[in-house]
Structure formats: C-alpha cells, structure tokens
Design an enzyme around this catalytic site. Sequence first.
Site, PDB file in Angstrom:
ATOM      1  N   CYS A  74      -3.210  -9.455  -0.958  1.00 62.75           N
ATOM      2  CA  CYS A  74      -3.177  -8.025  -0.658  1.00 62.75           C
ATOM      3  C   CYS A  74      -1.976  -7.355  -1.330  1.00 62.75           C
ATOM      4  O   CYS A  74      -0.834  -7.756  -1.113  1.00 62.75           O
ATOM      5  CB  CYS A  74      -3.107  -7.808   0.848  1.00 62.75           C
ATOM      6  N   CYS A  77       0.643  -5.597   1.369  1.00 67.48           N
ATOM      7  CA  CYS A  77       1.520  -6.361   2.257  1.00 67.48           C
ATOM      8  C   CYS A  77       2.931  -6.369   1.664  1.00 67.48           C
ATOM      9  O   CYS A  77       3.114  -6.137   0.462  1.00 67.48           O
ATOM     10  CB  CYS A  77       0.992  -7.785   2.417  1.00 67.48           C
ATOM     11  N   HIS A 136      -1.065  -6.670   8.095  1.00 71.63           N
ATOM     12  CA  HIS A 136      -2.367  -6.540   7.433  1.00 71.63           C
ATOM     13  C   HIS A 136      -3.522  -6.335   8.420  1.00 71.63           C
ATOM     14  O   HIS A 136      -4.534  -5.720   8.072  1.00 71.63           O
ATOM     15  CB  HIS A 136      -2.630  -7.802   6.593  1.00 71.63           C
ATOM     16  N   ASN A 176      -9.582   6.400   4.595  1.00 67.58           N
ATOM     17  CA  ASN A 176     -10.913   5.794   4.593  1.00 67.58           C
ATOM     18  C   ASN A 176     -10.767   4.444   5.270  1.00 67.58           C
ATOM     19  O   ASN A 176      -9.912   3.664   4.886  1.00 67.58           O
ATOM     20  CB  ASN A 176     -11.417   5.546   3.165  1.00 67.58           C
ATOM     21  N   HIS A 187      -6.040  -3.669   3.982  1.00 70.95           N
ATOM     22  CA  HIS A 187      -4.769  -3.352   4.643  1.00 70.95           C
ATOM     23  C   HIS A 187      -4.802  -1.909   5.191  1.00 70.95           C
ATOM     24  O   HIS A 187      -5.240  -0.998   4.495  1.00 70.95           O
ATOM     25  CB  HIS A 187      -3.630  -3.494   3.629  1.00 70.95           C
ATOM     26  N   HIS A 189      -4.246   1.551   5.571  1.00 63.58           N
ATOM     27  CA  HIS A 189      -3.570   2.522   4.711  1.00 63.58           C
ATOM     28  C   HIS A 189      -4.407   3.785   4.567  1.00 63.58           C
ATOM     29  O   HIS A 189      -5.606   3.774   4.819  1.00 63.58           O
ATOM     30  CB  HIS A 189      -3.314   1.932   3.322  1.00 63.58           C
ATOM     31  N   GLN A 191      -4.468   7.741   2.137  1.00 62.43           N
ATOM     32  CA  GLN A 191      -4.160   8.252   0.808  1.00 62.43           C
ATOM     33  C   GLN A 191      -3.793   9.735   0.892  1.00 62.43           C
ATOM     34  O   GLN A 191      -4.112  10.411   1.874  1.00 62.43           O
ATOM     35  CB  GLN A 191      -5.367   8.082  -0.111  1.00 62.43           C
TER      36      GLN A 191
END
Lengths: 363, 363
Positions: A74, A77, A136, A176, A187, A189, A191
Amino acid sequence: MRRISTRLADGRELLYFDSEVTAASTDRSTVFDSRDLEVTATASEIRHDALLDEWVAIASHRQGRTHLPPADQCPLCPSGGGRQTEVPAEDYDVVVFENRFPSFASRVDPAAELPETDERRPGLGRCEVVCFTSDHDTPMSRLPPERIRLVLDAWVDRSADLAALPFVEQVFVFENRGEEIGVTLGHPHGQIYGYPFVTPRTQLMAQAARRHRERTGRDLYADQLARELADGCRIVTSSQHWVAYVPFAARWPVEVHLQPRRAVPDLPSLDAAVRDDFPHVYLDVLRAMDSLYDAPLPYISAWHQAPVRVDRDLVSLHLEVFSIKRAASKLKFLAGSESGMGAFVNDIAPEQIAATLRAALPR
Amino acid sequence: MRRISTRLADGRELLYFDSEVTAASTDRSTVFDSRDLEVTATASEIRHDALLDEWVAIASHRQGRTHLPPADQCPLCPSGGGRQTEVPAEDYDVVVFENRFPSFASRVDPAAELPETDERRPGLGRCEVVCFTSDHDTPMSRLPPERIRLVLDAWVDRSADLAALPFVEQVFVFENRGEEIGVTLGHPHGQIYGYPFVTPRTQLMAQAARRHRERTGRDLYADQLARELADGCRIVTSSQHWVAYVPFAARWPVEVHLQPRRAVPDLPSLDAAVRDDFPHVYLDVLRAMDSLYDAPLPYISAWHQAPVRVDRDLVSLHLEVFSIKRAASKLKFLAGSESGMGAFVNDIAPEQIAATLRAALPR
C-alpha cells in the site's frame, strides 16, 4: 493541531496534520523522502463539449496508475521495515499530498503544452490525496471523533490553499469508499480536486438558486432545510449545528445530506463550534450506513462548496453522502436513463431509507 | 414489415414486428398469453429536486424485478416446451412489449395516487422492452443488417406512438449491454422510455444549442459535424448518410456518436434511404468495439431525440454509444468527480480511441 509542509522526492508537496499529542512527541524535521522518484509527466487538458456547454478533462497519463495493490504494498501506509511509501514518516495522524497521477496539475508537461483556445486548455489545477489514518484497516466510520475533527481541519486548510491558486475555480473535497465504486486503493483516504472550471453540477445549482432568489427573494438552501425540518419524515439525525436528512427527491438508494443550520459558502467559513459539532453527526450517519447490510457500505461522500470566485452568495456548503448499494447483493448502476439522459430512477422511497437509517443509528 | 398489436394476460400491450418472410409464413392471430398473471401495481412518482431544478423518478415497486435469471428461465425467449415467457409466440423476429416493472406507466396504482403539486406528480409515462431477436445468444453486434433495419422500424414506430401520448414529453430509445453496467437480463434487448418531462441532459442540450444559435445564427449539430469532418482525426467510419466519430470532448473511454449528415429531430423524421443506410454503419461500429478487448464490450447505446413538444428545431437526432471499459480488465467508474460534480475525467485521448477503432473495423 500542527501543520508541517514538506516535499516528496519528485517535488510534490506533502503536509502533516498532527494532533497536539503527536506534535508534542514527534519531530517531522528529520524525515525526508529518499526514493529515486521520477517526475511524472502530466499531460492533462480540458476540452469544451459544445453539445452540453461543459468542460471535460482528458488525462491519458492516468491509465497506468496504481490499481488495487496488495495491502503489504500500500503506497498510503507509513514507510517502515525497509519499505518506502508515499509517506516518508514511520507514523502519522492525517497526511495530505499531491496525487502522483493527477487529473489536474499545477505543472503541465511542456511537451504537451497547447495553444489555449475556446475549446481546449491545459488541465491546470491541483489534485491531492488525504489519508485519514495510518491504520490501513480502520475506515472513516470507525475513527474516533477527534480524528474526524483533525481531518476536517485538513479539509479546511486545503480548501483555503487551493482556492488561493490563480487557476483554480472550485475546490471539491470527497471520499470514494469501496471497490464497488472503483476505489483503486484500500487504505482509508479521500481526495481534493482544485478544478480550473466551475463544475457542471455546481453551475446547475447556482442557476437553480439564482432563479429561486429572483422568484421568491429567498435563499434556496435555507428554504430546503426549513422544508425538510417541517416535513420531518426524512430527517435521519440532527445536532445543535447540523441536520442530516434524506432529500425529498433523492437520486440514490442510500443518500444523506448533511447541512449546517446556518448557511455558509464553504468549509473555511465554518466557525469553531460548528466544526466541533460535525464529527458526531457524521459518524452517526456513517455507522448507520455501515449497519444497513452488515457490511461496510460503498459510498461517495461529496462536499459541495461555492465556487471560488463567483456565485458565493448562491451555493451553500453541504455534504452529500450516497451509495449505489440498493440491496445486500444488488447495486444501482447508472445505465441508459441516468448516464444517457441524466434522468435518475430511484428504486427506494426516500422516506423508507430515512426510517431505516434512523432505526440503525448508534445508541 | 408486418406490425401486429396484441395484449398480454395482465393487459400490457405486445407488438410483433415481422419481416416479410416471417409474415408470409406465420399466423399471429391464434397465439395468446394464457398465463395467470397478476396486474403489477405501479406506484411510481416523479419528484422535483429544487437544488438542481430537475425531476427524479421514485419507483419503489421495481426493487423486486427479475434479476439475472438462468438462460433456461429467460422471460424474453419465445414460449415453448411447456414454458410460458413474456412472449407467447413460439418464435419471433422483433417484439416490443410494455415493461412489467416500469419506471413510468400509463396506469398508476390508484392506492398510490397523489395530489399533483409543483413538487410531486404521478410517474405517468411508458416503458417498453424491445427484443432484437428470439435467439438468446446472438447480440445486436452479430445480427444481420436486415434485422437491424427491422429493429429500426420498430424504434421509429414506438417513438411515434409514445410521442402521441398526452403525458409523454420525451422518448428515449436505448440499449444497455453487459452485466458490468447492470443489465439484469442477458437476452439481446433494448428499452424505450416515454418520460413525463424533458430529461436533464436534453434540457442542457437544448440550452446549449439555443445559445449557439443566438450567438452565431447557426445550427450547433451541423457545426459540430462539419468540425469533426474537417478535423478528420476522430472519424471512425462514414457512409452516404451517416458519420460515426469519437467526439472532441469524449467523456467515456470508448465513445462514438452516429449522426445523420442531414439534421432531423427524431427517428420518425428519418427518410427511407437514411434508414436503409444505418445498419451497416452501426454494425461496423459495434463490431469494432467488440474486437477492442477480445470480449463483447459492455456498452450503453442511447438515441438522443428532440423533445416531443418543445425545442424540436434545436436538438438533433443522434446516437451516442459508449462504454465504461477502459482496459481489458479495468472499468471506468463514475466516482466522486463524475457522480458528485458532473465533471468527467477521461483517461483515454479521443484521437487515440478513434484510431484504435478505425484499425478494428471489419474489412
């Protein structure tokens, strides 16, 4: 909150947003990105679609982007154990950095530079990745309220910074979540997009609000909120400063809007009390959503903010969280009617999903 | 072509469109639907989304619709061998019938009847299913041109009939193909929606064409076609009466527009020569698409027609065929930017996909 700006090996900016506790115990000044990282060419452009009078981004360099890597590879991470990721530090609270495969960038590949015309322009803008946690496996919906509050600080900071860029017309903060909607990295997250144009949907919203004001003299968002509060049957939850409701004309099988009781144009305009109040309402909504099908709900969480330069008195900040999941094993697809004609057909009554979500609220 | 209208057991209309050969050898007058079929309650309504000034359909009765049945239980295959399907005949060429689970219907459940307000109205309209062939395993792209021509006759007939309904404002003829975009029945078929409103996308198109005319005095569709023909690099194929091209500002990784050289508002306005010419161009495009990834391409094929009552001089007939497949094993998802903001990011340059499709044309 401590905010530290640094650079990745290829020049992209990375920002740490540390809690007070982390700030007191962690020195970020000795950490740097030692990877041998090539500068990615960004050949993005925007083209004007005359039939709809809308801009479309063409970003063909993105085809090779990282796609569903295994968890031990990933890139979001923290670095460690000899492996270097996008985040040089060994741990972090919240971190934001410029996307390596951006749809819009502030540096455009000179080889791809185009003469600006009415029809095509370079895809100037900025795309950032926001990691909500170094863990994660802990999604947004299971983070503690203090962490959501820190993420909100990061969103506010980035919204203000991106709005200050001369080529950015609108800032979009979103998450998303779930492979079902095409997430390429597991992971937790989100945007942030700084667009070089006002997006088609926000243009429509400004237009609708303008017509409403001309006709009634009133604010559309205030009127909608008052109407939802009066109806009551689609309210999911509320707090001193926020109301969460399924909108009267919901497009998606699961759709909840979070709206501050006092209208503001964007995230930086929220005052401290309203910010402090947000994490509890948001977590209640996300946890109710996750309990709908006994599985993490795939969703898109989209902050609607007023454009940077225009219509700031017309479009009000609100968060739209929606899912394509219409049953435990069924997805709502955007097929002919939605993708072809923009006409949504929702198979679930808004009042019904609101009642189901209310019943699923954490106690 | 022979057209025969009949009724299914629950009162829905079914129409056979037979080729001359089939008509000469087949008597449809002795075939009827003997199933014990309950009338489905249709409780669909449309609601006005004030934030976008758009109508949304709420059709909660559709949740229970047939979902990916095994091929031997396909409701679109002909009846036979003791099994009764939606089509009573033992064989057919092209058949059209009212959808059993419609988003809009001409009979609305009286129990669900609502007072009409500015905000909500009954979901009046009509939804039809068009079966392209009785053969479960032959997709549109592998049918002979004569069959496509017969399908086009059916589309023309249905467009005219639905446009004549007093509550229909726009007729949309489309095909969804492939499980990747949510198709729930594998049998080769398309659909027709008669909407009780002008769809959001068509409203935008009319608005853009109106502004273009006010500014230039010219027709937007004619200008766009002339511009694509002059550029040349995005033309996929063309014939005496049709041009197929990837539009300059394509939103989708694969997107082809088929436009008649002479602008007309809708399918019934096409003259015989233009109709005769269509199947060849369409089949070339579909076959090139299917050869892109050595697998049938999932696609949406969407006929844009002018609204029934307004703006008939502004919106011109054209077909938009597009796919979410952006690589052999990757799909383009409508995530945050597209679903949240209506801002499309296309990872494939239109010129590149046009060249690839040209190279894949059948010889």
